[in-house]
Scaffold this active site. Sequence first.
Site, PDB file in Angstrom:
ATOM      1  N   ARG A   1       1.934  -4.634   6.076  1.00 40.42           N
ATOM      2  CA  ARG A   1       1.715  -4.072   5.183  1.00 40.42           C
ATOM      3  C   ARG A   1       2.342  -1.951   5.274  1.00 40.42           C
ATOM      4  O   ARG A   1       2.357  -2.317   6.443  1.00 40.42           O
ATOM      5  CB  ARG A   1      -0.088  -3.154   5.137  1.00 40.42           C
ATOM      6  CG  ARG A   1      -0.998  -3.045   4.908  1.00 40.42           C
ATOM      7  CD  ARG A   1      -2.353  -2.053   5.282  1.00 40.42           C
ATOM      8  NE  ARG A   1      -2.661  -1.231   4.422  1.00 40.42           N
ATOM      9  CZ  ARG A   1      -4.016  -1.400   3.888  1.00 40.42           C
ATOM     10  NH1 ARG A   1      -4.632  -2.069   4.261  1.00 40.42           N
ATOM     11  NH2 ARG A   1      -4.774  -1.065   3.205  1.00 40.42           N
TER      12      ARG A   1
ATOM     13  N   ARG B   1      -4.873  -1.952   8.421  1.00 44.44           N
ATOM     14  CA  ARG B   1      -6.415  -2.320   8.721  1.00 44.44           C
ATOM     15  C   ARG B   1      -5.646  -3.571   7.308  1.00 44.44           C
ATOM     16  O   ARG B   1      -4.254  -3.361   7.338  1.00 44.44           O
ATOM     17  CB  ARG B   1      -7.632  -1.231   8.045  1.00 44.44           C
ATOM     18  CG  ARG B   1      -7.778  -0.664   7.192  1.00 44.44           C
ATOM     19  CD  ARG B   1      -7.628   0.030   6.692  1.00 44.44           C
ATOM     20  NE  ARG B   1      -7.303   0.184   5.666  1.00 44.44           N
ATOM     21  CZ  ARG B   1      -8.034   1.934   5.811  1.00 44.44           C
ATOM     22  NH1 ARG B   1      -7.512   2.296   6.587  1.00 44.44           N
ATOM     23  NH2 ARG B   1      -7.299   3.414   4.427  1.00 44.44           N
TER      24      ARG B   1
ATOM     25  N   SER C   1      -8.262  -4.510   5.189  1.00 44.93           N
ATOM     26  CA  SER C   1      -8.795  -4.516   3.818  1.00 44.93           C
ATOM     27  C   SER C   1      -9.173  -6.150   3.065  1.00 44.93           C
ATOM     28  O   SER C   1      -8.602  -5.830   2.049  1.00 44.93           O
ATOM     29  CB  SER C   1      -7.729  -3.749   3.150  1.00 44.93           C
ATOM     30  OG  SER C   1      -7.681  -2.333   3.511  1.00 44.93           O
TER      31      SER C   1
ATOM     32  N   ARG D   1      -1.311   8.846 -10.084  1.00 46.96           N
ATOM     33  CA  ARG D   1      -0.890   7.833  -8.485  1.00 46.96           C
ATOM     34  C   ARG D   1       0.267   6.899  -9.559  1.00 46.96           C
ATOM     35  O   ARG D   1       0.214   5.806  -8.859  1.00 46.96           O
ATOM     36  CB  ARG D   1      -2.240   7.477  -8.568  1.00 46.96           C
ATOM     37  CG  ARG D   1      -3.504   9.009  -7.400  1.00 46.96           C
ATOM     38  CD  ARG D   1      -4.549   8.486  -7.476  1.00 46.96           C
ATOM     39  NE  ARG D   1      -4.716   6.536  -6.652  1.00 46.96           N
ATOM     40  CZ  ARG D   1      -4.492   6.568  -5.506  1.00 46.96           C
ATOM     41  NH1 ARG D   1      -4.044   7.332  -4.482  1.00 46.96           N
ATOM     42  NH2 ARG D   1      -4.173   5.510  -5.200  1.00 46.96           N
TER      43      ARG D   1
ATOM     44  N   GLY E   1       0.219   5.392  -4.222  1.00 44.45           N
ATOM     45  CA  GLY E   1      -0.709   6.721  -4.746  1.00 44.45           C
ATOM     46  C   GLY E   1      -0.030   7.389  -3.948  1.00 44.45           C
ATOM     47  O   GLY E   1       0.496   8.681  -4.572  1.00 44.45           O
TER      48      GLY E   1
ATOM     49  N   GLU F   1     -12.311  -4.854  -4.045  1.00 45.41           N
ATOM     50  CA  GLU F   1     -12.706  -3.326  -3.794  1.00 45.41           C
ATOM     51  C   GLU F   1     -12.322  -2.459  -4.711  1.00 45.41           C
ATOM     52  O   GLU F   1     -12.740  -1.319  -4.531  1.00 45.41           O
ATOM     53  CB  GLU F   1     -12.980  -2.866  -2.031  1.00 45.41           C
ATOM     54  CG  GLU F   1     -13.842  -3.322  -1.023  1.00 45.41           C
ATOM     55  CD  GLU F   1     -13.210  -5.029  -1.298  1.00 45.41           C
ATOM     56  OE1 GLU F   1     -11.793  -5.413  -1.201  1.00 45.41           O
ATOM     57  OE2 GLU F   1     -14.358  -6.238  -1.187  1.00 45.41           O
ATOM     58  N   ASN F   2     -10.982  -2.560  -5.154  1.00 46.18           N
ATOM     59  CA  ASN F   2     -10.170  -1.819  -5.962  1.00 46.18           C
ATOM     60  C   ASN F   2     -10.782  -1.236  -7.300  1.00 46.18           C
ATOM     61  O   ASN F   2     -10.663  -0.043  -8.027  1.00 46.18           O
ATOM     62  CB  ASN F   2      -8.837  -1.580  -6.400  1.00 46.18           C
ATOM     63  CG  ASN F   2      -7.758  -1.722  -5.324  1.00 46.18           C
ATOM     64  OD1 ASN F   2      -7.266  -2.747  -5.400  1.00 46.18           O
ATOM     65  ND2 ASN F   2      -8.145  -1.226  -4.626  1.00 46.18           N
ATOM     66  N   TRP F   3     -11.770  -2.102  -7.645  1.00 48.46           N
ATOM     67  CA  TRP F   3     -12.543  -1.240  -8.683  1.00 48.46           C
ATOM     68  C   TRP F   3     -13.442   0.276  -8.873  1.00 48.46           C
ATOM     69  O   TRP F   3     -13.960   0.461 -10.015  1.00 48.46           O
ATOM     70  CB  TRP F   3     -14.047  -2.566  -9.391  1.00 48.46           C
ATOM     71  CG  TRP F   3     -13.282  -3.870  -9.419  1.00 48.46           C
ATOM     72  CD1 TRP F   3     -13.239  -4.618  -8.592  1.00 48.46           C
ATOM     73  CD2 TRP F   3     -13.178  -4.423 -11.222  1.00 48.46           C
ATOM     74  NE1 TRP F   3     -12.730  -5.472  -9.659  1.00 48.46           N
ATOM     75  CE2 TRP F   3     -12.303  -5.163 -10.858  1.00 48.46           C
ATOM     76  CE3 TRP F   3     -12.351  -3.292 -11.985  1.00 48.46           C
ATOM     77  CZ2 TRP F   3     -11.450  -5.969 -11.357  1.00 48.46           C
ATOM     78  CZ3 TRP F   3     -11.644  -4.015 -13.384  1.00 48.46           C
ATOM     79  CH2 TRP F   3     -11.102  -5.861 -12.641  1.00 48.46           C
TER      80      TRP F   3
ATOM     81  N   ASP G   1       0.393  -0.971   0.139  1.00 49.90           N
ATOM     82  CA  ASP G   1       0.007  -0.177   0.159  1.00 49.90           C
ATOM     83  C   ASP G   1       0.855   1.246  -0.290  1.00 49.90           C
ATOM     84  O   ASP G   1       2.051   1.126   0.055  1.00 49.90           O
ATOM     85  CB  ASP G   1      -0.850  -0.186   1.155  1.00 49.90           C
ATOM     86  CG  ASP G   1      -2.039   1.513   1.419  1.00 49.90           C
ATOM     87  OD1 ASP G   1      -2.506   1.378  -0.115  1.00 49.90           O
ATOM     88  OD2 ASP G   1      -2.631   1.383   2.316  1.00 49.90           O
TER      89      ASP G   1
ATOM     90  N   TRP H   1       3.061   7.954  -2.328  1.00 47.78           N
ATOM     91  CA  TRP H   1       4.047   8.117  -2.416  1.00 47.78           C
ATOM     92  C   TRP H   1       4.568   9.259  -4.244  1.00 47.78           C
ATOM     93  O   TRP H   1       5.412   9.794  -4.315  1.00 47.78           O
ATOM     94  CB  TRP H   1       4.285   7.189  -3.276  1.00 47.78           C
ATOM     95  CG  TRP H   1       5.815   6.682  -3.198  1.00 47.78           C
ATOM     96  CD1 TRP H   1       7.584   6.951  -2.308  1.00 47.78           C
ATOM     97  CD2 TRP H   1       6.671   6.691  -4.733  1.00 47.78           C
ATOM     98  NE1 TRP H   1       8.163   6.257  -3.525  1.00 47.78           N
ATOM     99  CE2 TRP H   1       8.845   6.926  -4.490  1.00 47.78           C
ATOM    100  CE3 TRP H   1       7.037   6.914  -6.279  1.00 47.78           C
ATOM    101  CZ2 TRP H   1       9.163   6.818  -5.484  1.00 47.78           C
ATOM    102  CZ3 TRP H   1       7.420   7.117  -6.918  1.00 47.78           C
ATOM    103  CH2 TRP H   1       8.694   6.661  -7.013  1.00 47.78           C
TER     104      TRP H   1
HETATM  105  C1  IPE Z   1      -5.652  -2.729  -0.243  1.00 46.47           C
HETATM  106  O1  IPE Z   1      -4.461  -1.422  -0.489  1.00 46.47           O
HETATM  107  C2  IPE Z   1      -5.246  -3.613  -1.620  1.00 46.47           C
HETATM  108  C3  IPE Z   1      -3.801  -3.185  -2.018  1.00 46.47           C
HETATM  109  C4  IPE Z   1      -2.660  -3.170  -1.625  1.00 46.47           C
HETATM  110  C5  IPE Z   1      -3.803  -4.019  -3.474  1.00 46.47           C
HETATM  111  P1  IPE Z   1      -6.440  -0.129  -0.259  1.00 46.47           P
HETATM  112  O2  IPE Z   1      -5.577   1.064  -0.508  1.00 46.47           O
HETATM  113  O3  IPE Z   1      -7.420  -0.492  -1.757  1.00 46.47           O
HETATM  114  O4  IPE Z   1      -6.717  -0.512   1.369  1.00 46.47           O
HETATM  115  P2  IPE Z   1      -8.224   0.401   1.591  1.00 46.47           P
HETATM  116  O5  IPE Z   1      -9.186   1.249   1.075  1.00 46.47           O
HETATM  117  O6  IPE Z   1      -7.113   1.404   1.975  1.00 46.47           O
HETATM  118  O7  IPE Z   1      -8.839  -0.263   2.575  1.00 46.47           O
HETATM  119  C1  IPE Z   2      -2.114  -0.051  -3.504  1.00 45.50           C
HETATM  120  O1  IPE Z   2      -1.014   1.638  -3.501  1.00 45.50           O
HETATM  121  C2  IPE Z   2      -1.945  -0.574  -5.428  1.00 45.50           C
HETATM  122  C3  IPE Z   2      -3.327  -0.837  -4.903  1.00 45.50           C
HETATM  123  C4  IPE Z   2      -4.455  -0.260  -4.147  1.00 45.50           C
HETATM  124  C5  IPE Z   2      -3.644  -1.248  -6.121  1.00 45.50           C
HETATM  125  P1  IPE Z   2      -2.434   2.397  -3.390  1.00 45.50           P
HETATM  126  O2  IPE Z   2      -3.019   2.859  -5.264  1.00 45.50           O
HETATM  127  O3  IPE Z   2      -3.559   2.041  -2.350  1.00 45.50           O
HETATM  128  O4  IPE Z   2      -1.848   3.755  -2.686  1.00 45.50           O
HETATM  129  P2  IPE Z   2      -2.842   4.663  -1.722  1.00 45.50           P
HETATM  130  O5  IPE Z   2      -2.816   4.366  -0.573  1.00 45.50           O
HETATM  131  O6  IPE Z   2      -3.643   5.497  -2.348  1.00 45.50           O
HETATM  132  O7  IPE Z   2      -1.183   5.656  -1.074  1.00 45.50           O
HETATM  133 MG    MG Z   3      -4.552   2.479  -0.241  1.00 45.36          MG
END
Ligand code: IPE
Ligand code: IPE
Ligand code: MG
Length: 237
Positions: free
Chosen positions: A183, A189, A191, A28, A18, A62-64, A15, A20
Amino acid sequence: MADLNGPKHVAIIMDGNGRWAQMRGRPRLMGHHAGARRVREIVEACPDQGVKYLTVFAFSTENWKRTQSEVAGLMSLFRRYIQREARDLLARGVRVRFIGDRVRLDDKLVTLMDELELLTSENDKVHLTIALNYGGRDEVARATKRLAYDVAAGKLDPKDVGDETLTQYLDTCFLPDPDLVIRTSGEARISNFLLWQSAYAEYEFIETLWPDFTKDVFADVLSGYQSRDRRFGAVKV
Ligand code: IPE
Ligand code: IPE
Ligand code: MG
Protein backbone atom coordinates in the site's frame (compact mmCIF):
# COMPACT_ATOMS: atom_id res chain seq x y z
CA MET A 1 16.33 -9.73 -12.64
CA ALA A 2 13.68 -12.29 -11.78
CA ASP A 3 14.34 -14.07 -8.53
CA LEU A 4 12.95 -17.52 -7.84
CA ASN A 5 12.18 -16.46 -4.28
CA GLY A 6 10.38 -13.33 -5.36
CA PRO A 7 6.61 -12.91 -5.02
CA LYS A 8 4.58 -14.48 -7.81
CA HIS A 9 1.45 -12.51 -7.00
CA VAL A 10 1.74 -8.88 -5.97
CA ALA A 11 -1.36 -6.88 -5.06
CA ILE A 12 -1.24 -3.10 -4.77
CA ILE A 13 -3.50 -0.60 -3.01
CA MET A 14 -2.70 2.37 -5.23
CA ASP A 15 -3.25 5.19 -2.75
CA GLY A 16 -2.25 8.85 -2.61
CA ASN A 17 -3.32 10.23 -5.99
CA GLY A 18 -5.42 12.98 -4.45
CA ARG A 19 -2.67 14.18 -2.10
CA TRP A 20 -0.12 14.07 -4.91
CA ALA A 21 -2.25 16.47 -6.96
CA GLN A 22 -3.17 18.69 -4.00
CA MET A 23 0.52 19.13 -3.12
CA ARG A 24 0.89 20.60 -6.60
CA GLY A 25 -2.17 22.81 -6.27
CA ARG A 26 -3.97 20.76 -8.90
CA PRO A 27 -7.37 19.02 -8.89
CA ARG A 28 -7.51 15.50 -7.45
CA LEU A 29 -8.43 14.07 -10.82
CA MET A 30 -5.06 15.08 -12.20
CA GLY A 31 -3.51 12.81 -9.57
CA HIS A 32 -5.66 9.94 -10.79
CA HIS A 33 -4.43 10.50 -14.34
CA ALA A 34 -0.81 10.50 -13.16
CA GLY A 35 -1.56 7.32 -11.21
CA ALA A 36 -3.00 5.57 -14.26
CA ARG A 37 0.27 6.19 -16.13
CA ARG A 38 2.18 4.39 -13.36
CA VAL A 39 0.08 1.28 -13.82
CA ARG A 40 1.54 0.86 -17.29
CA GLU A 41 5.11 1.21 -15.98
CA ILE A 42 4.56 -1.34 -13.21
CA VAL A 43 2.88 -3.86 -15.54
CA GLU A 44 5.86 -3.53 -17.88
CA ALA A 45 8.27 -4.21 -15.02
CA CYS A 46 6.56 -7.45 -13.95
CA PRO A 47 8.19 -9.96 -16.33
CA ASP A 48 11.72 -8.84 -15.36
CA GLN A 49 10.79 -9.07 -11.70
CA GLY A 50 9.34 -12.56 -12.02
CA VAL A 51 5.88 -11.29 -11.05
CA LYS A 52 3.30 -13.37 -12.89
CA TYR A 53 0.19 -11.91 -11.24
CA LEU A 54 -0.38 -8.24 -10.52
CA THR A 55 -3.62 -7.14 -8.90
CA VAL A 56 -4.38 -3.45 -8.49
CA PHE A 57 -7.08 -1.73 -6.44
CA ALA A 58 -8.56 0.97 -8.65
CA PHE A 59 -11.95 1.74 -7.07
CA SER A 60 -13.48 0.41 -3.88
CA THR A 61 -17.11 -0.21 -2.96
CA GLU A 62 -16.65 2.69 -0.52
CA ASN A 63 -15.27 5.13 -3.11
CA TRP A 64 -18.83 5.99 -4.25
CA LYS A 65 -18.92 8.21 -1.15
CA ARG A 66 -16.68 10.73 -2.95
CA THR A 67 -18.04 13.78 -4.76
CA GLN A 68 -20.09 13.10 -7.85
CA SER A 69 -17.51 14.90 -9.97
CA GLU A 70 -14.59 12.80 -8.69
CA VAL A 71 -16.55 9.57 -9.21
CA ALA A 72 -17.60 10.62 -12.73
CA GLY A 73 -14.01 11.65 -13.52
CA LEU A 74 -12.70 8.28 -12.33
CA MET A 75 -15.28 6.33 -14.36
CA SER A 76 -14.37 8.31 -17.45
CA LEU A 77 -10.67 7.67 -16.74
CA PHE A 78 -11.32 3.91 -16.52
CA ARG A 79 -13.10 3.96 -19.89
CA ARG A 80 -10.32 5.92 -21.51
CA TYR A 81 -7.64 3.77 -19.89
CA ILE A 82 -9.13 0.62 -21.40
CA GLN A 83 -9.53 2.19 -24.83
CA ARG A 84 -6.02 3.62 -24.83
CA GLU A 85 -4.14 0.65 -23.37
CA ALA A 86 -5.93 -2.32 -24.96
CA ARG A 87 -3.60 -2.78 -27.95
CA ASP A 88 -0.46 -2.37 -25.91
CA LEU A 89 -1.63 -4.83 -23.25
CA LEU A 90 -2.46 -7.35 -25.94
CA ALA A 91 0.95 -6.93 -27.60
CA ARG A 92 2.78 -7.29 -24.29
CA GLY A 93 1.17 -10.62 -23.49
CA VAL A 94 -0.87 -9.24 -20.61
CA ARG A 95 -4.09 -11.02 -19.70
CA VAL A 96 -6.48 -8.56 -18.09
CA ARG A 97 -9.36 -9.47 -15.81
CA PHE A 98 -11.59 -7.42 -13.54
CA ILE A 99 -12.87 -8.23 -10.08
CA GLY A 100 -15.61 -6.43 -8.18
CA ASP A 101 -19.34 -5.99 -8.61
CA ARG A 102 -20.19 -4.81 -12.12
CA VAL A 103 -23.86 -4.16 -11.36
CA ARG A 104 -23.30 -0.55 -10.29
CA LEU A 105 -20.94 0.30 -13.16
CA ASP A 106 -22.30 1.94 -16.29
CA ASP A 107 -23.02 -0.22 -19.34
CA LYS A 108 -20.42 1.41 -21.57
CA LEU A 109 -17.66 0.69 -19.04
CA VAL A 110 -18.82 -2.89 -18.48
CA THR A 111 -18.81 -3.51 -22.26
CA LEU A 112 -15.23 -2.20 -22.50
CA MET A 113 -14.20 -4.42 -19.57
CA ASP A 114 -15.77 -7.49 -21.20
CA GLU A 115 -14.10 -6.69 -24.52
CA LEU A 116 -10.66 -6.26 -22.95
CA GLU A 117 -11.00 -9.53 -21.05
CA LEU A 118 -11.93 -11.33 -24.25
CA LEU A 119 -9.26 -9.61 -26.34
CA THR A 120 -6.46 -10.63 -23.96
CA SER A 121 -7.85 -14.02 -22.94
CA GLU A 122 -5.13 -16.00 -24.78
CA ASN A 123 -2.30 -14.09 -23.12
CA ASP A 124 -0.28 -15.64 -20.34
CA LYS A 125 2.85 -13.57 -19.75
CA VAL A 126 1.47 -11.35 -16.99
CA HIS A 127 -1.96 -11.61 -15.39
CA LEU A 128 -3.23 -8.14 -14.56
CA THR A 129 -6.33 -8.05 -12.39
CA ILE A 130 -8.04 -4.72 -11.88
CA ALA A 131 -10.31 -4.36 -8.85
CA LEU A 132 -13.13 -2.01 -9.80
CA ASN A 133 -16.08 -1.44 -7.48
CA TYR A 134 -14.39 -4.07 -5.38
CA GLY A 135 -14.76 -4.65 -1.63
CA GLY A 136 -13.59 -7.77 0.20
CA ARG A 137 -16.73 -8.02 2.32
CA ASP A 138 -18.99 -7.41 -0.64
CA GLU A 139 -17.13 -10.13 -2.56
CA VAL A 140 -17.52 -12.66 0.28
CA ALA A 141 -21.21 -11.74 0.63
CA ARG A 142 -21.84 -12.17 -3.13
CA ALA A 143 -19.93 -15.47 -3.12
CA THR A 144 -21.94 -16.71 -0.14
CA LYS A 145 -25.17 -15.80 -1.88
CA ARG A 146 -24.22 -17.77 -5.01
CA LEU A 147 -23.12 -20.69 -2.86
CA ALA A 148 -26.44 -20.62 -0.98
CA TYR A 149 -28.36 -20.63 -4.27
CA ASP A 150 -26.36 -23.66 -5.43
CA VAL A 151 -27.16 -25.46 -2.17
CA ALA A 152 -30.85 -24.60 -2.56
CA ALA A 153 -30.78 -25.89 -6.15
CA GLY A 154 -29.24 -29.16 -5.00
CA LYS A 155 -25.97 -28.53 -6.90
CA LEU A 156 -23.89 -28.40 -3.73
CA ASP A 157 -24.08 -30.46 -0.55
CA PRO A 158 -23.53 -28.35 2.62
CA LYS A 159 -21.43 -31.23 3.97
CA ASP A 160 -18.88 -30.50 1.23
CA VAL A 161 -18.55 -26.79 1.96
CA GLY A 162 -15.09 -25.90 3.17
CA ASP A 163 -12.57 -23.15 2.74
CA GLU A 164 -11.68 -24.28 -0.80
CA THR A 165 -15.37 -24.15 -1.76
CA LEU A 166 -15.72 -20.50 -0.82
CA THR A 167 -12.45 -19.72 -2.60
CA GLN A 168 -13.99 -21.05 -5.81
CA TYR A 169 -17.01 -18.76 -5.50
CA LEU A 170 -14.95 -15.59 -5.07
CA ASP A 171 -14.30 -13.12 -7.91
CA THR A 172 -10.64 -14.15 -7.62
CA CYS A 173 -11.30 -17.88 -8.25
CA PHE A 174 -8.75 -17.83 -11.11
CA LEU A 175 -5.95 -16.33 -8.99
CA PRO A 176 -3.47 -17.72 -6.48
CA ASP A 177 -3.41 -15.89 -3.13
CA PRO A 178 -1.26 -12.75 -3.09
CA ASP A 179 2.26 -13.22 -1.71
CA LEU A 180 2.78 -9.52 -1.14
CA VAL A 181 0.34 -6.64 -0.67
CA ILE A 182 1.79 -3.16 -1.09
CA ARG A 183 0.00 0.00 0.00
CA THR A 184 1.38 3.36 -0.99
CA SER A 185 0.86 6.79 0.64
CA GLY A 186 1.71 5.92 4.24
CA GLU A 187 -1.70 4.63 5.33
CA ALA A 188 -1.35 1.36 7.26
CA ARG A 189 -4.74 -0.20 6.61
CA ILE A 190 -6.18 -2.49 4.00
CA SER A 191 -9.46 -0.68 3.28
CA ASN A 192 -11.45 -3.83 2.45
CA PHE A 193 -8.97 -5.22 -0.13
CA LEU A 194 -8.62 -9.00 -0.69
CA LEU A 195 -9.65 -9.83 2.89
CA TRP A 196 -9.99 -13.59 2.40
CA GLN A 197 -7.11 -13.98 -0.03
CA SER A 198 -4.51 -12.10 2.04
CA ALA A 199 -4.69 -14.41 5.08
CA TYR A 200 -0.97 -15.16 4.72
CA ALA A 201 0.20 -12.31 2.52
CA GLU A 202 3.18 -10.22 3.47
CA TYR A 203 2.34 -6.51 3.77
CA GLU A 204 4.44 -3.54 2.79
CA PHE A 205 3.21 -0.05 3.68
CA ILE A 206 5.33 2.62 2.04
CA GLU A 207 5.25 6.42 2.21
CA THR A 208 5.57 6.98 -1.55
CA LEU A 209 2.41 8.36 -3.13
CA TRP A 210 1.10 6.19 -5.97
CA PRO A 211 1.94 8.65 -8.82
CA ASP A 212 5.58 8.57 -7.58
CA PHE A 213 5.73 4.76 -7.51
CA THR A 214 8.31 4.11 -10.21
CA LYS A 215 9.63 0.75 -11.33
CA ASP A 216 12.74 1.41 -9.21
CA VAL A 217 10.59 1.81 -6.10
CA PHE A 218 8.80 -1.38 -7.12
CA ALA A 219 12.13 -3.21 -7.44
CA ASP A 220 13.20 -1.98 -3.98
CA VAL A 221 10.01 -3.22 -2.36
CA LEU A 222 10.37 -6.59 -4.09
CA SER A 223 13.95 -6.99 -2.94
CA GLY A 224 12.86 -6.29 0.65
CA TYR A 225 10.42 -9.17 0.33
CA GLN A 226 13.33 -11.62 -0.16
CA SER A 227 14.48 -11.22 3.41
CA ARG A 228 11.12 -12.16 4.89
CA ASP A 229 10.63 -15.54 6.47
CA ARG A 230 7.20 -16.92 5.58
CA ARG A 231 6.29 -19.68 8.02
CA PHE A 232 2.54 -20.12 7.40
CA GLY A 233 2.07 -21.13 11.02
CA ALA A 234 4.74 -23.81 10.99
CA VAL A 235 8.11 -23.89 12.74
CA LYS A 236 11.15 -24.16 10.51
CA VAL A 237 13.49 -26.97 11.49
C1 IPE B 1 -8.38 2.40 -1.04
O1 IPE B 1 -8.01 3.74 -0.94
C2 IPE B 1 -9.04 2.15 -2.35
C3 IPE B 1 -8.20 2.29 -3.55
C4 IPE B 1 -6.93 2.49 -3.56
C5 IPE B 1 -8.91 2.12 -4.78
P1 IPE B 1 -8.91 4.81 -0.19
O2 IPE B 1 -8.16 6.09 -0.24
O3 IPE B 1 -10.28 4.80 -0.75
O4 IPE B 1 -8.97 4.24 1.29
P2 IPE B 1 -9.24 4.97 2.67
O5 IPE B 1 -10.50 5.76 2.49
O6 IPE B 1 -8.09 5.88 2.94
O7 IPE B 1 -9.34 3.87 3.67
C1 IPE C 1 -6.26 6.33 -4.58
O1 IPE C 1 -5.90 7.65 -4.36
C2 IPE C 1 -7.15 6.16 -5.79
C3 IPE C 1 -8.55 5.87 -5.46
C4 IPE C 1 -9.01 5.60 -4.27
C5 IPE C 1 -9.49 5.88 -6.58
P1 IPE C 1 -6.80 8.60 -3.46
O2 IPE C 1 -7.78 9.31 -4.33
O3 IPE C 1 -7.41 7.85 -2.33
O4 IPE C 1 -5.73 9.63 -2.94
P2 IPE C 1 -5.66 10.27 -1.49
O5 IPE C 1 -5.62 9.13 -0.50
O6 IPE C 1 -6.88 11.11 -1.31
O7 IPE C 1 -4.39 11.06 -1.50
MG1 MG D 1 -6.79 7.47 -0.45
